[in-house]
Design a protein around this motif. Structure first.
Motif, PDB file in Angstrom:
ATOM      1  N   ALA A  90       0.817  -1.213   0.000  1.00 30.54           N
ATOM      2  CA  ALA A  90       0.000   0.000   0.000  1.00 30.54           C
ATOM      3  C   ALA A  90       0.854   1.269   0.000  1.00 30.54           C
ATOM      4  O   ALA A  90       0.369   2.354  -0.338  1.00 30.54           O
ATOM      5  CB  ALA A  90      -0.939   0.003   1.199  1.00 30.54           C
ATOM      6  N   GLU A  91       2.148   1.137   0.359  1.00 35.06           N
ATOM      7  CA  GLU A  91       3.061   2.289   0.342  1.00 35.06           C
ATOM      8  C   GLU A  91       3.644   2.526  -1.050  1.00 35.06           C
ATOM      9  O   GLU A  91       4.401   3.476  -1.248  1.00 35.06           O
ATOM     10  CB  GLU A  91       4.182   2.089   1.353  1.00 35.06           C
ATOM     11  CG  GLU A  91       3.700   2.049   2.798  1.00 35.06           C
ATOM     12  CD  GLU A  91       4.840   1.941   3.789  1.00 35.06           C
ATOM     13  OE1 GLU A  91       5.868   2.631   3.585  1.00 35.06           O
ATOM     14  OE2 GLU A  91       4.720   1.165   4.755  1.00 35.06           O
ATOM     15  N   GLY A  92       3.295   1.645  -1.994  1.00 35.55           N
ATOM     16  CA  GLY A  92       3.736   1.846  -3.363  1.00 35.55           C
ATOM     17  C   GLY A  92       4.827   0.889  -3.800  1.00 35.55           C
ATOM     18  O   GLY A  92       5.476   0.239  -2.976  1.00 35.55           O
ATOM     19  N   MET A 331      -1.592  -8.467  -3.789  1.00 36.93           N
ATOM     20  CA  MET A 331      -1.950  -7.896  -2.485  1.00 36.93           C
ATOM     21  C   MET A 331      -2.831  -8.845  -1.681  1.00 36.93           C
ATOM     22  O   MET A 331      -2.765  -8.887  -0.444  1.00 36.93           O
ATOM     23  CB  MET A 331      -2.645  -6.547  -2.677  1.00 36.93           C
ATOM     24  CG  MET A 331      -1.750  -5.484  -3.287  1.00 36.93           C
ATOM     25  SD  MET A 331      -2.470  -3.832  -3.260  1.00 36.93           S
ATOM     26  CE  MET A 331      -2.194  -3.367  -1.548  1.00 36.93           C
ATOM     27  N   ASN A 332      -3.625  -9.649  -2.386  1.00 40.71           N
ATOM     28  CA  ASN A 332      -4.437 -10.642  -1.685  1.00 40.71           C
ATOM     29  C   ASN A 332      -3.556 -11.680  -1.011  1.00 40.71           C
ATOM     30  O   ASN A 332      -3.821 -12.114   0.122  1.00 40.71           O
ATOM     31  CB  ASN A 332      -5.392 -11.323  -2.673  1.00 40.71           C
ATOM     32  CG  ASN A 332      -6.375 -12.241  -1.993  1.00 40.71           C
ATOM     33  OD1 ASN A 332      -7.085 -11.829  -1.062  1.00 40.71           O
ATOM     34  ND2 ASN A 332      -6.444 -13.486  -2.437  1.00 40.71           N
ATOM     35  N   LEU A 333      -2.473 -12.082  -1.686  1.00 37.88           N
ATOM     36  CA  LEU A 333      -1.570 -13.099  -1.130  1.00 37.88           C
ATOM     37  C   LEU A 333      -0.626 -12.532  -0.078  1.00 37.88           C
ATOM     38  O   LEU A 333      -0.021 -13.296   0.680  1.00 37.88           O
ATOM     39  CB  LEU A 333      -0.778 -13.765  -2.252  1.00 37.88           C
ATOM     40  CG  LEU A 333      -1.605 -14.560  -3.273  1.00 37.88           C
ATOM     41  CD1 LEU A 333      -0.690 -15.225  -4.302  1.00 37.88           C
ATOM     42  CD2 LEU A 333      -2.481 -15.605  -2.592  1.00 37.88           C
ATOM     43  N   SER A 338      -7.546  -4.821  -0.424  1.00 39.59           N
ATOM     44  CA  SER A 338      -8.834  -4.133  -0.385  1.00 39.59           C
ATOM     45  C   SER A 338      -8.825  -3.212  -1.588  1.00 39.59           C
ATOM     46  O   SER A 338      -7.752  -2.875  -2.111  1.00 39.59           O
ATOM     47  CB  SER A 338      -9.035  -3.324   0.903  1.00 39.59           C
ATOM     48  OG  SER A 338      -8.205  -2.178   0.911  1.00 39.59           O
ATOM     49  N   GLU A 339      -9.972  -2.807  -2.041  1.00 38.55           N
ATOM     50  CA  GLU A 339     -10.020  -1.900  -3.184  1.00 38.55           C
ATOM     51  C   GLU A 339      -9.256  -0.624  -2.884  1.00 38.55           C
ATOM     52  O   GLU A 339      -8.535  -0.090  -3.738  1.00 38.55           O
ATOM     53  CB  GLU A 339     -11.471  -1.580  -3.537  1.00 38.55           C
ATOM     54  CG  GLU A 339     -11.640  -0.639  -4.727  1.00 38.55           C
ATOM     55  CD  GLU A 339     -11.136  -1.204  -6.037  1.00 38.55           C
ATOM     56  OE1 GLU A 339     -10.807  -0.418  -6.954  1.00 38.55           O
ATOM     57  OE2 GLU A 339     -11.067  -2.441  -6.169  1.00 38.55           O
TER      58      GLU A 339
END
Length: 481
Positions: A90-92, A331-333, A338-339
């Protein structure tokens, strides 16, 4: 600003590394003259380096952790690779993006015909080409034919020394007075780019030779057989060698490309002359960078896509959602999906849109702004913006991001130059940069200077290719804005 010659900055050890790297690059070009061939070559390389297929892991819901390497292929024409970093996604991410399609001729779906004793394949050119450059040179056919039962037949004819080659004819100079008065864009028309594939008639059955004794109807059959004899000869060869019928062209993807291997150019062997360097030079450099980096703070990502030369459209182009879907799967793994987190990941990412830039050509100096042009041997190239004329269709990187990249490259002693694609009102070009920029991430165009861009044979500097790889490594390991 003074332009450095990258060759002058290298140690004896680095000079050897440049030549070794260049040979590996030329092997890559020879192995991957189409998108499908590139993908096969890339997958073979990355799996040896420990990359695993994302879809397989996703089906088993295998968690991903720092240091894990995964890839996803889409329709055998595009690929995305991830090396998971220490920080949350999420931080890129730090992203390299290039394309693996190149200008060429595509065989049409109803291509085979005979005229004047020759068998031809009808083609439709792909991407921006000077059509007159494609006549009277040896051509090869690469691609696949998929039969109704789902069987895939791979085609690669014209690359081995004992293979036949193909060609497009041109009018002899003795009769070309009217042709030479035409504009260059009209000297060879698009519908005239049909390749000659044969000239020998199929041997007629002895029974047909006696058809005149059997009446009028048999004579008609004989005349028809003789008229289509060259085409039938080609179909007989295709049936024997590949078990292909004429109707199978409907579900074929056959690309006509210059025949021959990548070669060193110049007495000093400082350059590479080859087909498809736009943009496989950046694709290869990006791939090698991904394979060289160690563990990174931010997840490293490399996207190599299809269809850039025709607007990045279609399911395998950058405008497709396949990249965004792959990020969601990763990201799921990692337990972050999340969206909102997908959106945060993409918005906080940094990207180098890796594509080629025009190299200064002294023979056509009037087309360039010499103060703002890339030079062969000048190192990696940055284009703050591309587009045409008034920057139309361009991604224009912000100053803060460019300063961040400058700091990284100066720290890592990467030689780079800045450029524009020719004089302001002469034209221009685009890349995939503006598409990724839609996510809100920082993006700048970067890559290798190329002479003869979009010609059947393009030229690059070995030093620039090597330096670009070094730049990509520095970016993947250090970018974080």
């Amino acid at each position: 600003m003074e332009h450095k010659n990258t060759w002058e900055t290298y140690s004896a050890k680095q000079l050897k590394e440049v030549d070794t790297f260049a040979q590996d690059y030329m092997d890559f070009l020879n192995d991957g003259k189409t998108e499908r061939e590139c993908i096969d070559t890339i997958v073979n390389r990355i799996e040896k380096a420990g990359y695993q297929e994302l879809e397989t892991l996703a089906k088993k819901n295998v968690p991903l952790k720092c240091g894990d390497k995964v890839y996803s292929v889409w329709m055998n024409k595009s690929i995305v690779m991830f090396q998971i970093g220490e920080k949350a996604l999420a931080e890129g991410m730090n992203i390299l993006g290039a394309h693996i399609d190149s200008p060429r001729l595509d065989v049409k779906q109803n291509p085979l015909y005979e005229d004047g004793g020759f068998a031809y394949l009808d083609t439709h050119y792909y991407g921006g080409v000077k059509k007159y450059q494609w006549v009277t040179i040896p051509l090869a056919i690469h691609g696949v034919v998929v039969k109704k039962d789902g069987t895939t037949v791979e085609i690669n004819i014209g690359e081995n020394e004992d293979d036949p080659v193909f060609f497009i004819s041109d009018l002899l100079i003795h009769l070309a007075q009217e042709q030479l008065e035409k504009k260059a864009s009209k000297v060879i028309e698009g519908e005239a780019l049909d390749i000659v594939i044969g000239n020998k008639p199929l041997i007629i059955d002895k029974k047909l030779e006696k058809a005149d004794k059997k009446g009028k109807e048999d004579s008609k059959d004989e005349a028809k057989a003789e008229k289509d004899a060259v085409k039938k000869g080609i179909l007989a060869i295709l049936k024997e060698a590949y078990d292909i019928e004429e109707e199978d062209f409907i579900s074929a993807e056959l690309e006509v490309v210059p025949a021959g291997k990548a070669r060193e150019a110049g007495f000093d062997r400082s350059m590479i002359l080859a087909y498809g360097q736009d943009d496989r030079v950046c694709a290869f450099s990006s791939l090698k960078a991904m394979l060289e980096i160690g563990k990174t703070d931010r997840t490293a990502c490399c996207i190599l896509v299809d269809k850039e030369e025709i607007g990045s459209v279609g399911a395998t182009g950058m405008q497709s959602k396949f990249f965004e879907n792959a990020v969601a799967e990763v990201m799921n793994l990692t337990g972050e999906y999340s969206e909102l987190n997908v959106r945060r990941c993409l918005a906080h990412s940094c990207m180098l849109s890796s594509d080629v830039s025009s190299a200064f050509d002294p023979s056509y100096a009037a087309s360039f702004d010499k103060k703002n042009v890339a030079f062969l041997g000048g190192g990696m190239v940055f284009n703050k913006f591309t587009g045409s004329r008034g920057k139309s269709g361009s991604n224009d990187a912000n100053a803060e991001y460019l300063a961040h990249i400058r700091a990284i490259f100066e720290k890592e002693k990467v030689n780079f130059q800045t450029a524009e694609l020719g004089k302001v009102d002469l034209g221009g070009g685009g890349t995939i940069a503006y598409i990724l920029a839609l996510y809100g991430m920082n993006v700048i165009d970067s890559g290798v200077a190329v002479m003869n861009m979009h010609a059947p044979w393009e030229a690059t500097s070995k030093a620039d290719v090597y330096e670009t790889k070094r730049g990509y490594v520095a970016f993947l390991e250090n970018a974080d804005l």
